[in-house]
Every structure is written in structure tokens, then in C-alpha cells.
Design an enzyme around this catalytic site. Structure first.
Site, PDB file in Angstrom:
ATOM      1  N   TYR A   1      46.257  54.310  17.441  1.00 29.53           N
ATOM      2  CA  TYR A   1      45.250  53.360  16.962  1.00 29.53           C
ATOM      3  C   TYR A   1      44.290  52.955  18.069  1.00 29.53           C
ATOM      4  O   TYR A   1      44.692  52.857  19.229  1.00 29.53           O
ATOM      5  CB  TYR A   1      45.949  52.106  16.426  1.00 29.53           C
TER       6      TYR A   1
ATOM      7  N   TRP B   1      39.802  51.800  19.089  1.00 27.09           N
ATOM      8  CA  TRP B   1      38.363  51.911  18.816  1.00 27.09           C
ATOM      9  C   TRP B   1      37.686  53.041  19.565  1.00 27.09           C
ATOM     10  O   TRP B   1      36.559  53.382  19.275  1.00 27.09           O
ATOM     11  CB  TRP B   1      37.705  50.593  19.189  1.00 27.09           C
TER      12      TRP B   1
HETATM   13  N1  LIG Z   1      46.682  38.788  20.475  1.00 28.11           N
HETATM   14  C1  LIG Z   1      45.796  39.531  19.813  1.00 28.11           C
HETATM   15  N2  LIG Z   1      45.850  40.866  19.878  1.00 28.11           N
HETATM   16  C2  LIG Z   1      44.945  41.614  19.228  1.00 28.11           C
HETATM   17  C3  LIG Z   1      43.910  41.005  18.474  1.00 28.11           C
HETATM   18  C4  LIG Z   1      43.876  39.588  18.426  1.00 28.11           C
HETATM   19  O1  LIG Z   1      42.995  38.994  17.784  1.00 28.11           O
HETATM   20  N3  LIG Z   1      44.809  38.884  19.127  1.00 28.11           N
HETATM   21  N4  LIG Z   1      42.992  41.784  17.820  1.00 28.11           N
HETATM   22  C5  LIG Z   1      43.427  43.120  17.399  1.00 28.11           C
HETATM   23  C6  LIG Z   1      42.310  43.929  16.910  1.00 28.11           C
HETATM   24  S1  LIG Z   1      41.397  43.255  15.629  1.00 28.11           S
HETATM   25  C7  LIG Z   1      42.040  45.173  17.363  1.00 28.11           C
HETATM   26  S2  LIG Z   1      40.879  46.138  16.542  1.00 28.11           S
HETATM   27  C8  LIG Z   1      42.775  45.755  18.505  1.00 28.11           C
HETATM   28  C9  LIG Z   1      41.878  46.590  19.428  1.00 28.11           C
HETATM   29  O2  LIG Z   1      42.628  47.413  20.227  1.00 28.11           O
HETATM   30  P1  LIG Z   1      42.090  48.809  20.786  1.00 28.11           P
HETATM   31  O3  LIG Z   1      41.047  49.372  19.884  1.00 28.11           O
HETATM   32  O4  LIG Z   1      43.267  49.649  21.096  1.00 28.11           O
HETATM   33  O5  LIG Z   1      41.398  48.340  22.132  1.00 28.11           O
HETATM   34  P2  LIG Z   1      40.302  49.041  23.051  1.00 28.11           P
HETATM   35  O6  LIG Z   1      40.338  48.328  24.353  1.00 28.11           O
HETATM   36  O7  LIG Z   1      38.992  49.083  22.350  1.00 28.11           O
HETATM   37  O8  LIG Z   1      40.888  50.502  23.244  1.00 28.11           O
HETATM   38  C10 LIG Z   1      40.092  51.639  23.246  1.00 28.11           C
HETATM   39  C11 LIG Z   1      40.525  52.552  24.396  1.00 28.11           C
HETATM   40  O9  LIG Z   1      39.851  53.801  24.249  1.00 28.11           O
HETATM   41  C12 LIG Z   1      39.385  54.225  25.520  1.00 28.11           C
HETATM   42  N5  LIG Z   1      38.247  55.129  25.296  1.00 28.11           N
HETATM   43  C13 LIG Z   1      36.945  54.825  25.090  1.00 28.11           C
HETATM   44  N6  LIG Z   1      36.221  55.940  24.888  1.00 28.11           N
HETATM   45  C14 LIG Z   1      37.093  56.978  24.953  1.00 28.11           C
HETATM   46  C15 LIG Z   1      36.951  58.392  24.812  1.00 28.11           C
HETATM   47  O10 LIG Z   1      35.880  58.919  24.557  1.00 28.11           O
HETATM   48  N7  LIG Z   1      38.082  59.142  24.936  1.00 28.11           N
HETATM   49  C16 LIG Z   1      39.292  58.593  25.212  1.00 28.11           C
HETATM   50  N8  LIG Z   1      40.334  59.407  25.317  1.00 28.11           N
HETATM   51  N9  LIG Z   1      39.449  57.263  25.351  1.00 28.11           N
HETATM   52  C17 LIG Z   1      38.375  56.471  25.209  1.00 28.11           C
HETATM   53  C18 LIG Z   1      39.044  52.956  26.254  1.00 28.11           C
HETATM   54  O11 LIG Z   1      39.045  53.187  27.652  1.00 28.11           O
HETATM   55  C19 LIG Z   1      40.141  52.014  25.762  1.00 28.11           C
HETATM   56  O12 LIG Z   1      41.265  52.061  26.596  1.00 28.11           O
HETATM   57  O13 LIG Z   1      43.403  44.709  19.253  1.00 28.11           O
HETATM   58  C20 LIG Z   1      44.239  43.883  18.443  1.00 28.11           C
HETATM   59  N10 LIG Z   1      45.016  42.972  19.286  1.00 28.11           N
HETATM   60  N1  LIG Z   2      32.489  40.589  21.703  1.00 27.90           N
HETATM   61  C1  LIG Z   2      33.407  41.144  20.892  1.00 27.90           C
HETATM   62  N2  LIG Z   2      33.160  41.234  19.562  1.00 27.90           N
HETATM   63  C2  LIG Z   2      34.102  41.766  18.731  1.00 27.90           C
HETATM   64  C3  LIG Z   2      35.327  42.273  19.236  1.00 27.90           C
HETATM   65  C4  LIG Z   2      35.568  42.156  20.645  1.00 27.90           C
HETATM   66  O1  LIG Z   2      36.625  42.561  21.156  1.00 27.90           O
HETATM   67  N3  LIG Z   2      34.595  41.589  21.427  1.00 27.90           N
HETATM   68  N4  LIG Z   2      36.236  42.852  18.384  1.00 27.90           N
HETATM   69  C5  LIG Z   2      35.777  43.301  17.072  1.00 27.90           C
HETATM   70  C6  LIG Z   2      36.922  43.484  16.162  1.00 27.90           C
HETATM   71  S1  LIG Z   2      37.891  44.857  16.372  1.00 27.90           S
HETATM   72  C7  LIG Z   2      37.209  42.637  15.166  1.00 27.90           C
HETATM   73  S2  LIG Z   2      38.533  42.976  14.133  1.00 27.90           S
HETATM   74  C8  LIG Z   2      36.406  41.426  14.922  1.00 27.90           C
HETATM   75  C9  LIG Z   2      37.325  40.225  14.677  1.00 27.90           C
HETATM   76  O2  LIG Z   2      36.629  39.154  14.200  1.00 27.90           O
HETATM   77  P1  LIG Z   2      37.385  37.749  14.034  1.00 27.90           P
HETATM   78  O3  LIG Z   2      38.695  37.933  13.399  1.00 27.90           O
HETATM   79  O4  LIG Z   2      36.428  36.832  13.411  1.00 27.90           O
HETATM   80  O5  LIG Z   2      37.591  37.376  15.577  1.00 27.90           O
HETATM   81  P2  LIG Z   2      38.352  36.278  16.419  1.00 27.90           P
HETATM   82  O6  LIG Z   2      37.468  36.025  17.592  1.00 27.90           O
HETATM   83  O7  LIG Z   2      39.728  36.720  16.693  1.00 27.90           O
HETATM   84  O8  LIG Z   2      38.466  35.014  15.488  1.00 27.90           O
HETATM   85  C10 LIG Z   2      37.361  34.187  15.153  1.00 27.90           C
HETATM   86  C11 LIG Z   2      37.762  32.746  15.232  1.00 27.90           C
HETATM   87  O9  LIG Z   2      38.743  32.425  14.246  1.00 27.90           O
HETATM   88  C12 LIG Z   2      39.349  31.202  14.654  1.00 27.90           C
HETATM   89  N5  LIG Z   2      40.715  31.127  14.144  1.00 27.90           N
HETATM   90  C13 LIG Z   2      41.819  31.733  14.632  1.00 27.90           C
HETATM   91  N6  LIG Z   2      42.904  31.404  13.900  1.00 27.90           N
HETATM   92  C14 LIG Z   2      42.466  30.578  12.927  1.00 27.90           C
HETATM   93  C15 LIG Z   2      43.100  29.904  11.849  1.00 27.90           C
HETATM   94  O10 LIG Z   2      44.307  29.996  11.620  1.00 27.90           O
HETATM   95  N7  LIG Z   2      42.309  29.155  11.037  1.00 27.90           N
HETATM   96  C16 LIG Z   2      40.971  29.024  11.229  1.00 27.90           C
HETATM   97  N8  LIG Z   2      40.271  28.300  10.378  1.00 27.90           N
HETATM   98  N9  LIG Z   2      40.350  29.628  12.259  1.00 27.90           N
HETATM   99  C17 LIG Z   2      41.086  30.399  13.079  1.00 27.90           C
HETATM  100  C18 LIG Z   2      39.335  31.189  16.163  1.00 27.90           C
HETATM  101  O11 LIG Z   2      38.859  29.940  16.627  1.00 27.90           O
HETATM  102  C19 LIG Z   2      38.458  32.364  16.519  1.00 27.90           C
HETATM  103  O12 LIG Z   2      37.515  32.072  17.529  1.00 27.90           O
HETATM  104  O13 LIG Z   2      35.579  41.150  16.042  1.00 27.90           O
HETATM  105  C20 LIG Z   2      34.812  42.290  16.454  1.00 27.90           C
HETATM  106  N10 LIG Z   2      33.821  41.833  17.404  1.00 27.90           N
HETATM  107 MO   LIG Z   3      39.694  44.732  15.049  1.00 28.90          MO
END
Ligand SMILES: Nc1nc2c(c(=O)[nH]1)N[C@H]1C(S)=C(S)[C@@H](COP(=O)(O)OP(=O)(O)OC[C@H]3O[C@@H](n4cnc5c(=O)[nH]c(N)nc54)[C@H](O)[C@@H]3O)O[C@H]1N2
Ligand SMILES: Nc1nc2c(c(=O)[nH]1)N[C@H]1C(S)=C(S)[C@@H](COP(=O)(O)OP(=O)(O)OC[C@H]3O[C@@H](n4cnc5c(=O)[nH]c(N)nc54)[C@H](O)[C@@H]3O)O[C@H]1N2
Ligand SMILES: [Mo]
Length: 775
Positions: free
Chosen positions: A116, A118
Site C-alpha cells: 500500500y 501513494w
Molecule cells: N496515525 C496515523 N497514521 C496514518 C494516517 C493518520 O491519519 N494517522 N493516515 C493514513 C493515510 S490516510 C494514508 S493514505 C497513509 C499514507 O501512507 P503511504 O502512502 O505509505 O505514505 P508515503 O509516505 O506517501 O509513502 C510513499 C512512499 O513511496 C516512495 N516513492 C515515491 N515515489 C516512488 C517511486 O517512483 N518508486 C518507488 N519505488 N517509491 C516511490 C516514497 O519515497 C515513500 O516512501 O498513512 C496512513 N497512516
Molecule cells: N498536506 C497534506 N495533505 C494531505 C495529506 C498529507 O499527508 N499532507 N494526505 C492526503 C490523504 S492520503 C488523505 S486520506 C487526506 C485526509 O484528509 P483528512 O482525513 O481530512 O485529514 P486529517 O488531517 O487527518 O484530519 C482532518 C481533521 O480532522 C480532525 N479530527 C480528527 N479526529 C476527529 C474526530 O474524531 N472528530 C472530529 N470532528 N474531527 C476530528 C482533526 O482535527 C484533523 O485536523 O489528506 C490528504 N491531503
Molecule cells: Mo489517505
């Protein structure tokens, strides 16, 4: 000004925006925002200084212990061992040999390729698709389903609204909201920091403008959630700082009030929904003797009963949009908040009206609420996977720890296969997974872990064989996203640094070594693939009325924008206007406030209608003496863990560690000064951070962004699991419920103290020790 900056530069696309790349003598010197983007994200700058820096992986690397002892037998050294540089020839021999050994001795299900993550933008060089195509040509792999972003909604919404993705992407657009919406009630706010990003690429950033225009036009914003900063200051939002994880309780309290005050739109309910009566019984307390009144909700949310009642009445008397942040799904029982919000929106009867109803995560990405049609791009065909074993994506640690055991998911029972080889390309489980201390132990179990990475992040350090991948700046590609109107030709800016290679070239070499080259490449090189993908994109575009130029012309013009004017977008409008002609894809064709299908699974925690379960961890139930709720939300200065080592992210650290936001009240009672070195701890683990005192966060809550590279300490330091501030050493690794088994990171209780000892230095930005081959 650097002379290179006078050049136009080549164009590239990233998940955080489109940029012009300037080079001098084969070295990237600067990155500037795309001329069509009025609000480019500063995240892009982070790559310039690290492309060829000390953390770049330039040659294939093998963990010393693996090279000496072979597969298995890690002695717990995976993640702390030295690495040995090897030639590409040797690396390909080792990886292909190991894949062959595992598949012939144990079967292809013993290879976990769920991988998994991005990775990077660009349709062809999408690492995960490349990996899956490759593994499919050699017999398949155990795969993963759903996402970390919103697994609970991906599984639940099809039962309730018939589909998930069209509901998210079809959000009512900001231009409609500006003119018609009076009250915008945002659970989790409208976090502009997240609107910097869209998966697949962003041509033009527009979320902040959407909020500003609507506010200027008189739309009132309400921010329900733990962080004030989830709303732009210009929106002048009213803040309801509820306990995290209590949104369902608030929504039930609102539902109860609407019923009591006779504000329910019965005509809407009977025409467009089924199962309201069952839900109402529950709301009135017929099931458990507890009416879900405003008083009941008050005890669970921390709001006053009168605030809840007034909000309910205001929502019923104004044109109201309810926005539910994606974060609400990443918590214990994360299936329920969306369902509860849909039930309340149905009671208000405004679904499908201009400016009223519901939206799933405004500004979770740039695309949500934008009024344009995305590009119908082609994807790299992945082939067929003959292996049928899979896991819900966030069950990775359980998979490794519990082979042969069963798991429940979405009405079925699955079995975890025994995994011998893990292959990851384009994601970072040491970023995204919860309870990293537990995962790191489970990670010792497989015989072999192969990773493609371009920098020495926490994943690369925990691999046995690291194959150095090229970055998007080092290859040609096409960027397109179903969520963005721009198609971009990503022109290679420099040659791959060191001996790094595009993932495609790596898999081609492996496929060749395993006798599957033709099956993998389809006899195409990069250019031939780009032409083929473009031709398919062009056909798809034509079928929706978009005329794309010939490939050569597209390359010359660098980008294409689908600027066809679009009707203002209103979610569920067709369904409202003609429910017989446009039924939802639910069994009844209507909104299922009660779902017989879900009820039939017999999950007591998800009985088939919006249901309040007390979260396993929240402020209503302090865990083991821990008294603070941890919000680990998305980082403002990067995408996940990507470019954490770059200047833009590192500038946001304080004293080199991730800042943790703490309310003045909680800081004072613990004698924590602004800027203090602190230790945050939970029953799972602990990390060092720097305290940042702020009343942007409600009392009782800490905010620590995800994304700091996981930095386990050296063996002589105890009592700390991460020196750098990665919140996933604190979070729980449990599925949302048996329905979706999504990640539940946001339900997490912690505490915090001043760290008294000498501050152990962060080491994750120093590359691991690399040796020369001794064989
Ligand atoms: N506690 C907590 N944990 C969370 C979340 C949270 O809200 N709270 N959010 C979750 C969510 S919504 C998401 S989507 C995940 C995201 O988790 P990931 O999508 O796993 O995080 P990234 O850091 O984007 O990982 C992408 C990796 O791909 C590598 N990469 C980039 N380009 C290339 C390429 O061309 N080739 C190869 N081989 N590698 C490449 C980058 O160096 C990086 O290490 O995290 C989740 N984890
Ligand atoms: N700059 C930047 N942008 C991103 C990403 C990133 O890594 N960096 N990741 C991307 C990805 S993969 C995803 S999935 C999206 C995620 O998008 P979101 O899920 O919207 O992202 P978060 O920043 O985890 O959460 C937004 C806010 O929800 C609030 N929140 C958390 N828990 C609760 C709750 O129980 N109740 C309420 N009411 N509020 C709560 C927190 O205050 C938090 O700041 O963002 C995307 N955009
Ligand atoms: Mo995500």
C-alpha cells in the site's frame, strides 16, 4: 538570479502540484510553481536539496545479515543492521532467486505484494501498479483491499448510498455553496493544509479560494472538532471543540432534537429513504432505555445540551451543508459517523438541493468540491492475479503474526496465509501503519523483505534488499487524475542519480531473469508505453467529448487542460429530481438508513443503522491513567512521510523534532514550557517531540502530525520507541470493526511529560552504515 532560472524549465507533476524544474549541468537547481497555478504548494521545494543528498540510495543494497546467513534468521537485526553495496547483476540474481525459491517451495500466496502507498504521480511509473503487474506475470501474490484513508466508508457507503467514490468525488461545488448554502457544518473542519494534495496530480489549487469566496458571500461556517486551525481564520468559523471520536453522539443528539422539535422532513424520508423507523426507535431509546437526547449527547461530546439543541434547530431552518472529514472514518467504529451524518442529512431533507445536504471531506484533497471534470486517464494494465488470498489493508501486522488464523470482514471470514516474502514499492508501512513497535516485531518474521526506495527512510532501513528507484524527475511520464482537469507531460529533468533505475526497468530485469520479460514488458519500452497509454487516454477523453492533441503535439505543448465549462455540481441532484429514473445502487434504490444486508452480518457493533459504540479510547474513558486524546492528522509540510528529509519539512521541526501541539491548560498542569523536549507515551510506545503550546487545540487533546520518519533508538536507550516524533508508535492497531477492518489511528489516548534526561539525538537523517562486499 541563477541563469538556469531564466529557462522555462521542464514540467513535472506531483501529488502536491505541478512545477517547472530548472537544471544546470544535469543538476536540479530550482523548482517553481506552474504558471497556471495561482496558489502553488511550497511542499515541492523539499526535493531540490535531497535528490542527490547523503540520504539518496544510489546503488542496490543488501542487509549484511541476510547476505551472510541467507533468508530468515534475522536475529532481530532487520532495521538495525549494516548494509552491503552490491552490483545490479548480483541484486537481480538475489531477488529473482528468492522469488523463485518462495513461489516454488511455498506457493505464490506466500508473497505479500499488497504494497500500500501513494508512491509518486505519473500514470506509467506508478510503482504499485508496476509491482502488481510484475508479480502477476510470475504467479501472483497475496493482496490487500481498501485504503488507510477511508476504508470504513469504502465498505459502508455502498450499503447506504449505493457507492462511495462517486459520492466523494461528486461533492457539491464551492460555486454552488457560495450562492446557496447558508450554514456549513464541518465535522473535522475544512483543512486547507490537506487541499494542497490530490492523488495523481494537481494543476491548480483552489480550496482556500472556495472558502474565502463563500465566507465573503455570507455563508456561515461551523467547525466541529478538536482543532481550531482546521478552518481558515478568514472563514470566521464558530468552533465546537467536541471530544474526538464523539461525532456520532452529537449527530444522534441532533437527530433526537429534530424529532422532538418536529423538524423532520417526513416527505423526504418516505420518498427517498428506507429504514428510518428502525433508526428512530434507537434514537428514542427503545432498544436500550437511553433516549439519545441533547443531554445524553452532551455527556459524550463535552458540549452544552442547549448548544446541541440550538445547532439542530439552526440546521433545520437554514440551507445547511454537512461536511464529514475523512478522518472520522479512521477511528474505532469509523463506519458509524458517515452513516449517522447521512441519517441526519436525510431528516433535514436537503440532500440534492443546491447548497444543502452532505459532502464527504471538503478539502481532504484539492479536488473535493471543485467544479471541473477530471481527466479519464489510462492506467498501466496489471494483469490477473491467480492468488485469491487477501487482507483488509490495515491488517498487515496480524497477517505476519497470525498465519492460519481467521479474520472477519464485511460479512465474510478470511484466513491469513503464511507470508515468506514481502515486496514493497511505492509506500511506507513504517509511516502509515499503527503500533509500529508491534509491527517492527512482526516484520522480523518473513524470510525476506524486498523494497524499492529512493531515500534511506524507515522502510528502506527495515528491508533485506533495497533496490534504488529513480524519482519522477529522472524519467518521462504522463500525469492525469480523475480528480484534476490537467494532463501533464512529465519530462525527464535529469538522469537517474547514481545507479538508480525506474521501477519499470528494475522489474524488466527481474522478469528477464525469471523468463517472463515479454509478458511483463509487452515488448514496449518507456516511450512505447507512454504512447500506448496516451492513445487510450485520448480515446477515453473523446468518448466524453474532450479532444486531445496527437501525442507529439501534446509533448510539445507540455500540458492540456480540460476547460470545458461544467454545470455547477450538486451531489444527489439527479436522484432527488427523478428517483425512479436514477435510483441509488442500494438494494432498495433508496438511501438505506437501515441496511438489512449489514444487519444480516450479525455484528453487534454494527447492527445495520447508525449506532453509538463507546470508543475503546477517548476522553470519556481515560486509558490506564492516560488523560489526553492524540490526534495524529496529516502533515501540513509534506505528503505523509515523503520528503521529510527535505528542507521544507525540516524547517517545520523544532529543535530537530516533530512539534506536538498542547493546550496551555494541559501544559501548565504538567509544567511543560513552550519548546520543551517532551516524551509522549501510550500503552503501545513512546516518542520524543518538542512541545508547542497553543490554544488552537482544545484542552485534553494533543496534536502530533504523521510523517516524521520513524527513528527507533539504539539498543542502549530504553523507554523511548521513537526519537523523532512519529505518532504511530503510540496508536492502536485494531480494525474499526468487523464490518470494514479499517485503521483506527485517531482513537488513541496518551499522556505527556517533560523529558528529563540528556536528549538522545535524532539519527534517522544519517544514512545507515554501508559496507563494501566481502564475498
Ligand atoms: N496515525 C496515523 N497514521 C496514518 C494516517 C493518520 O491519519 N494517522 N493516515 C493514513 C493515510 S490516510 C494514508 S493514505 C497513509 C499514507 O501512507 P503511504 O502512502 O505509505 O505514505 P508515503 O509516505 O506517501 O509513502 C510513499 C512512499 O513511496 C516512495 N516513492 C515515491 N515515489 C516512488 C517511486 O517512483 N518508486 C518507488 N519505488 N517509491 C516511490 C516514497 O519515497 C515513500 O516512501 O498513512 C496512513 N497512516
Ligand atoms: N498536506 C497534506 N495533505 C494531505 C495529506 C498529507 O499527508 N499532507 N494526505 C492526503 C490523504 S492520503 C488523505 S486520506 C487526506 C485526509 O484528509 P483528512 O482525513 O481530512 O485529514 P486529517 O488531517 O487527518 O484530519 C482532518 C481533521 O480532522 C480532525 N479530527 C480528527 N479526529 C476527529 C474526530 O474524531 N472528530 C472530529 N470532528 N474531527 C476530528 C482533526 O482535527 C484533523 O485536523 O489528506 C490528504 N491531503
Ligand atoms: Mo489517505
Amino acid at each position: 538570479m541563477n541563469s538556469a532560472c531564466l529557462d522555462k524549465g521542464t514540467l513535472t507533476s506531483t501529488h502536491w502540484g505541478t512545477y517547472r524544474v530548472h537544471t544546470d549541468n544535469g543538476v536540479v537547481t530550482a523548482i517553481n510553481g506552474f504558471e497556471k497555478d495561482p496558489d502553488p504548494s511550497p511542499i515541492g521545494q523539499g526535493i531540490v536539496d535531497v535528490l542527490d543528498g547523503p540520504l539518496r540510495i544510489k546503488r542496490p543494497m543488501v542487509r549484511k545479515g541476510w547476505l551472510e546467513k541467507g533468508p530468515g534468521n534475522t536475529d532481530g537485526r532487520r532495521g538495525s543492521d549494516d548494509f552491503v553495496e552490491v552490483s545490479w547483476e548480483k541484486a537481480i540474481e538475489l531477488v529473482s532467486g528468492e522469488l523463485e525459491r518462495v513461489r516454488s517451495q511455498f506457493g505464490s500466496q506466500a508473497i505479500y505484494g499488497g504494497s500500500y502507498g501513494w508512491s509518486s504521480a505519473g500514470r506509467f511509473h506508478h510503482a504499485q501498479s508496476q509491482l502488481k503487474r510484475f508479480l502477476n506475470t510470475i504467479g501472483g501474490f497475496t493482496y490487500s483491499v481498501n485504503t488507510y484513508s477511508y476504508a470504513a466508508a469504502e465498505v459502508t457507503l455502498p450499503y447506504v448510498l449505493g457507492d462511495f467514490y462517486s459520492m466523494v468525488n461528486g461533492a457539491t461545488s464551492w460555486d454552488v455553496l457560495k450562492d446557496h448554502c447558508e450554514l456549513f457544518v464541518a465535522f473535522g473542519g475544512v483543512p486547507i493544509k490537506n487541499g494542497q494534495v490530490t492523488n495523481g496530480g494537481v494543476g491548480r489549487h483552489g480550496q482556500a479560494q472556495g472558502v474565502r469566496d463563500a465566507a465573503a458571500n455570507g455563508m456561515k461556517f461551523v467547525n466541529v472538532g478538536p482543532l481550531r486551525s482546521d478552518m481558515l481564520p478568514e472563514s470566521d468559523a464558530r468552533w465546537y471543540p467536541i471530544y474526538p471520536g464523539s461525532d456520532v453522539a452529537l449527530l444522534l443528539g441532533i437527530a433526537h432534537t429534530l424529532h422532538e422539535e418536529n423538524l423532520v422532513d417526513q416527505a423526504f424520508l418516505s420518498k427517498y429513504t428506507v429504514g428510518f423507523e428502525r433508526f428512530l426507535q434507537y434514537v428514542l431509546g427503545d432498544d436500550d432505555g437511553e433516549p439519545k437526547s441533547a443531554e445524553w449527547a452532551s455527556q459524550r461530546t463535552g458540549l452544552q445540551p442547549s448548544e446541541i439543541r440550538d445547532l439542530a434547530v439552526e440546521m433545520a431552518t437554514k440551507r445547511t451543508m454537512i461536511s464529514v472529514s475523512w478522518s472520522l472514518t479512521r477511528q474505532d467504529n469509523g463506519e458509524q459517523p458517515y452513516w449517522a451524518a447521512i441519517a441526519v442529512a436525510s431528516m433535514l431533507g436537503q440532500l440534492g438541493t443546491p447548497g444543502g445536504g452532505i459532502g464527504f471531506g471538503y478539502s481532504a484533497m484539492n479536488a473535493i468540491g471543485a467544479n471541473y471534470q477530471g481527466m479519464p486517464g489510462a492506467a498501466l494494465p496489471q494483469g490477473q492475479n491467480p492468488v485469491k488470498s487477501f487482507i483488509p489493508v490495515a491488517r498487515i501486522t496480524d497477517l505476519l503474526l497470525h498465519p492460519g488464523e481467521t479474520f472477519e470482514y464485511n460479512g465474510m471470514t478470511g484466513v491469513y496465509p503464511e507470508i515468506k516474502l514481502v515486496y514493497w514499492a511505492g509506500g511506507n508501512p513504517f509511516h502509515h501503519h499503527q503500533d509500529l513497535v508491534r509491527m517492527r516485531q512482526a516484520w522480523q518474521k518473513p524470510d525476506t523483505i524486498v523494497v524499492h526506495e529512493w531515500s534511506w527512510n524507515s522502510l528502506a532501513r527495515h528491508a533485506d534488499i533495497v533496490l534504488p528507484s529513480a524519482t519522477p524527475l529522472e524519467r518521462n511520464d504522463i500525469a492525469s487524475s480523475s480528480r484534476d482537469p490537467f494532463l501533464v507531460y512529465m519530462e525527464k529533468a535529469i538522469e537517474p542519480v547514481g545507479e538508480s533505475r525506474a521501477d519499470y526497468d528494475i522489474f524488466r530485469l527481474l522478469a528477464k531473469a525469471m523468463g517472463a520479460e515479454e509478458a511483463f514488458t509487452g515488448n514496449r519500452d518507456e516511450e512505447a508505453w507512454l504512447q500506448a497509454l496516451y492513445a487510450e487516454t485520448r480515446d477515453k477523453a473523446k468518448s466524453v467529448g474532450i479532444e486531445l492533441p496527437e501525442f507529439d503535439e501534446f509533448k510539445l505543448s507540455e500540458w492540456f487542460e480540460n476547460s470545458t465549462p461544467r454545470e455547477p455540481q450538486i451531489l444527489l441532484k439527479q436522484f432527488r429530481d427523478a428517483p425512479e429514473m436514477y435510483p441509488l445502487k442500494t438494494p432498495s434504490g433508496k438511501i438505506e438508513i437501515f441496511s438489512e444486508r449489514v444487519a444480516a452480518f450479525g455484528y453487534q457493533e454494527a447492527p445495520g443503522f447508525p449506532f453509538w459504540n463507546e470508543p475503546k479510547e477517548w476522553l470519556g474513558r481515560p486509558a490506564n491513567g492516560q488523560r489526553l486524546h492524540l490526534i495524529s492528522n496529516q502533515p501540513a509540510n509534506k505528503l505523509h512521510s515523503q520528503l521529510d528529509h527535505g528542507s521544507h519539512s525540516r524547517n517545520s521541526k523544532i529543535n530537530g523534532r516533530e512539534p506536538v501541539l498542547i493546550n496551555p491548560e494541559d501544559a501548565e498542569s504538567r509544567d511543560i514550557q513552550d519548546g520543551a523536549l517532551v516524551r509522549v507515551y501510550s500503552p503501545r510506545g513512546s516518542c520524543l517531540c518538542t512541545a508547542l503550546i497553543s490554544d488552537d487545540v482544545r484542552a485534553g487533546v494533543l496534536q502530533l502530525s504523521t510523517g516524521a520518519w520513524y527513528n527507533p533508538p539504539p539498543a542502549n536507550i530504553s523507554g523511548i520507541s521513537c526519537l523523532h516524533g512519529n505518532p504511530n508508535v503510540l496508536t492502536r492497531d485494531e480494525g474499526t470493526s468487523r464490518l470494514a477492518q479499517g485503521p483506527s489511528a485517531m482513537s488513541c489516548m496518551v499522556d505527556i511529560e517533560v523529558y528529563k534526561g540528556e536528549a538522545p539525538p535524532v539519527t534517522v537523517f544519517t544514512p545507515p552504515t554501508v559496507r563494501w562486499p566481502s564475498y
